[in-house]
Design a protein around this motif. Structure first.
Motif, PDB file in Angstrom:
ATOM      1  N   ILE A  46       0.901  -1.170   0.021  1.00 24.07           N
ATOM      2  CA  ILE A  46      -0.145   0.005   0.041  1.00 24.07           C
ATOM      3  C   ILE A  46       0.843   1.254  -0.063  1.00 24.07           C
ATOM      4  O   ILE A  46       0.569   2.366  -0.545  1.00 24.07           O
ATOM      5  CB  ILE A  46      -0.785  -0.096   1.184  1.00 24.07           C
ATOM      6  N   LEU A  47       1.971   1.254   0.660  1.00 23.38           N
ATOM      7  CA  LEU A  47       2.848   2.487   0.898  1.00 23.38           C
ATOM      8  C   LEU A  47       3.410   2.613  -0.660  1.00 23.38           C
ATOM      9  O   LEU A  47       3.394   3.710  -1.016  1.00 23.38           O
ATOM     10  CB  LEU A  47       3.958   1.916   1.698  1.00 23.38           C
ATOM     11  N   MET A  48       3.738   1.501  -1.366  1.00 22.10           N
ATOM     12  CA  MET A  48       4.291   1.690  -2.781  1.00 22.10           C
ATOM     13  C   MET A  48       3.194   2.359  -3.763  1.00 22.10           C
ATOM     14  O   MET A  48       3.510   3.140  -4.360  1.00 22.10           O
ATOM     15  CB  MET A  48       4.783   0.415  -3.310  1.00 22.10           C
ATOM     16  N   ILE A  49       2.040   1.897  -3.368  1.00 25.78           N
ATOM     17  CA  ILE A  49       1.051   2.361  -4.310  1.00 25.78           C
ATOM     18  C   ILE A  49       0.813   3.869  -3.957  1.00 25.78           C
ATOM     19  O   ILE A  49       0.803   4.733  -4.853  1.00 25.78           O
ATOM     20  CB  ILE A  49      -0.525   1.683  -3.975  1.00 25.78           C
ATOM     21  N   PHE A  50       0.821   4.267  -2.675  1.00 24.26           N
ATOM     22  CA  PHE A  50       0.872   5.665  -2.271  1.00 24.26           C
ATOM     23  C   PHE A  50       1.783   6.587  -2.838  1.00 24.26           C
ATOM     24  O   PHE A  50       1.514   7.671  -3.308  1.00 24.26           O
ATOM     25  CB  PHE A  50       0.678   5.792  -0.903  1.00 24.26           C
ATOM     26  N   LEU A  51       2.993   5.817  -2.953  1.00 22.68           N
ATOM     27  CA  LEU A  51       4.107   6.824  -3.478  1.00 22.68           C
ATOM     28  C   LEU A  51       4.157   6.793  -4.981  1.00 22.68           C
ATOM     29  O   LEU A  51       4.313   7.909  -5.426  1.00 22.68           O
ATOM     30  CB  LEU A  51       5.586   5.955  -2.929  1.00 22.68           C
ATOM     31  N   THR A  52       3.506   6.027  -5.515  1.00 21.67           N
ATOM     32  CA  THR A  52       3.408   5.936  -6.875  1.00 21.67           C
ATOM     33  C   THR A  52       2.335   7.113  -7.424  1.00 21.67           C
ATOM     34  O   THR A  52       2.584   7.613  -8.511  1.00 21.67           O
ATOM     35  CB  THR A  52       2.630   4.632  -7.433  1.00 21.67           C
ATOM     36  N   GLY A  53       1.468   7.570  -6.341  1.00 20.82           N
ATOM     37  CA  GLY A  53       0.690   8.835  -6.678  1.00 20.82           C
ATOM     38  C   GLY A  53       1.460   9.926  -7.104  1.00 20.82           C
ATOM     39  O   GLY A  53       1.054  10.971  -7.454  1.00 20.82           O
ATOM     40  N   ALA A  54       2.852  10.013  -6.410  1.00 18.00           N
ATOM     41  CA  ALA A  54       3.493  11.156  -6.825  1.00 18.00           C
ATOM     42  C   ALA A  54       3.788  11.424  -8.251  1.00 18.00           C
ATOM     43  O   ALA A  54       4.026  12.288  -8.932  1.00 18.00           O
ATOM     44  CB  ALA A  54       4.850  10.991  -5.995  1.00 18.00           C
ATOM     45  N   VAL A  55       4.033  10.183  -8.938  1.00 14.48           N
ATOM     46  CA  VAL A  55       4.143  10.107 -10.292  1.00 14.48           C
ATOM     47  C   VAL A  55       2.774  10.705 -11.125  1.00 14.48           C
ATOM     48  O   VAL A  55       3.008  11.315 -12.182  1.00 14.48           O
ATOM     49  CB  VAL A  55       4.614   8.618 -11.027  1.00 14.48           C
ATOM     50  N   VAL A  56       1.918  10.021 -10.514  1.00 19.96           N
ATOM     51  CA  VAL A  56       0.311  10.365 -11.244  1.00 19.96           C
ATOM     52  C   VAL A  56       0.223  11.931 -11.198  1.00 19.96           C
ATOM     53  O   VAL A  56      -0.112  12.701 -12.105  1.00 19.96           O
ATOM     54  CB  VAL A  56      -0.604   9.862 -10.502  1.00 19.96           C
ATOM     55  N   TYR A  57       0.406  12.478  -9.926  1.00 18.24           N
ATOM     56  CA  TYR A  57       0.483  14.138  -9.801  1.00 18.24           C
ATOM     57  C   TYR A  57       1.380  14.998 -10.689  1.00 18.24           C
ATOM     58  O   TYR A  57       1.056  15.759 -11.277  1.00 18.24           O
ATOM     59  CB  TYR A  57       0.796  14.484  -8.260  1.00 18.24           C
TER      60      TYR A  57
END
Length: 353
Positions: A46-57
């Motif tokens: 879940i942490l990795m998914i959340f960090l991937t949000g930085a790329v989306v943003y």
């Protein structure tokens, strides 16, 4: 840490304890260690998914050229998260939260080489996108010392923190600080990505004609689709919603002088003569599109596979062109998407120079 009683040479028990080895300690665990390891893995994922949000943003805010390096940095960060952080502390955020720690046979953090082996084998045994972590789960449940493939290869163990000597548990205050920062960054990334996604849902997208003279706008869920009609000047679709739209433009110079919008409507209706035999939903009505004179009509048609399709057609006259605006969807969806399709039609306009 639990201990075994030792035997002295005379055969009599003495009071000198012998530390239990990490392997024997793990062998004494029941299924609870499996559930702790599984929960820790879920937290890390879940942490990795959340960090991937930085790329989306970043991709939404600054474009792909900036998002590319950010994605590369994220990949490197994930690698270091397991390779370095777990290697030199024995913890990940998930392990720290579940109070378990990766250690070598002496009860110390694994170190770089052992951590490298554990990290590389994660691709096989704990990859949620490959086999869902099933290989790791099977190994932990069936192996005597509750090891996954990475542990077996690196000769490491995952033990409960309470079973380690206090000095072997690491600086808990420092760990709390490190993982608090990581969690805060991940949460901020997740919030930013959610904000970007919701912004995109409501943000319309502009689609230009081939000659860059005309445009329409549609919700961001629509995409360009050149497969609809080879002659279309603009063609877009929303496959998930089974909605389609295209614009066909013709220069007035290609027609005899004196051709009116009513004449052009008749030409379009003749092309639809067979399909319109099912009957109109709405007969031709004069209207306007962004100030341009227009005539709109709609009808239903049964396709070859028996599925009923609803069409909405508007012909528009601009200074130099006649245009056909075509929209279609399943007849069963027509009432629900009619307003959206009409909105796309009303967005048709000349490109401002």
């Amino acid at each position: 840490m639990e201990q075994y009683p030792a035997q002295d040479p005379s055969g009599m028990n003495n009071l000198m304890p012998e530390p239990r080895t990490m392997g024997a300690l793990c062998a004494s665990y029941g299924a609870s260690i499996f559930f702790r390891r599984w929960a820790a893995t879920v937290i890390d994922f879940i942490l990795m998914i959340f960090l991937t949000g930085a790329v989306v943003y970043v991709n939404d805010r600054f474009g792909e050229q900036v998002a590319g390096p950010v994605a590369a940095g994220l990949f490197a960060g994930i690698l270091c998260y397991y390779l370095l952080l777990e290697g030199f502390t024995g913890y990940t955020l998930g392990k720290f939260a579940l109070r378990i720690r990766a250690v070598d046979p002496a009860g110390r953090p694994p170190g770089f080489v052992k951590s490298l082996l554990r990290t590389l084998l994660r691709v096989v045994d704990t990859n949620p996108l490959l086999l869902g972590g099933i290989p790791a789960g099977i190994c932990v449940l069936t192996s005597r010392e509750k090891q996954r493939l990475g542990d077996i290869a690196a000769k490491t163990f995952v033990v409960k923190v309470k079973d380690l000597d206090p000095e072997a548990r690491g600086n808990q205050g420092l760990m709390i600080g490190i993982f608090s920062v990581i969690a805060a960054i991940a949460l901020a990334s997740a919030i930013a990505s959610i904000f970007s996604l919701f912004s995109n849902i409501s943000k319309p997208e502009t689609f230009l004609s081939r000659d860059q003279q005309f445009q329409i706008t549609a919700p961001s869920s629509w995409r360009s689709d050149s497969t609809l009609n080879d002659e279309a000047d603009i063609s877009i679709s929303n496959d998930f919603g089974v909605k389609y739209f295209m614009v066909l433009s013709e220069k007035k110079d290609d027609f005899d002088s004196g051709v009116t919008l009513q004449d052009y409507l008749q030409i379009v209706e003749e092309n639809y003569a067979v399909e319109m035999s099912e009957g109109p939903i709405q007969p031709p009505q004069e209207t306007s599109v962004n100030g341009f004179p227009a005539i709109a009509f709609s009808f239903k048609q049964e396709a070859e596979d028996g599925i009923e399709v609803a069409y909405m057609v508007t012909v528009v006259e601009t200074g130099t062109h006649f245009h056909q605006l075509h929209a279609w969807t399943l007849a069963s969806k027509y009432d629900g998407v009619k307003e959206e399709l009409q909105g796309i039609m009303q967005s048709f306009q000349e490109v401002q120079q």
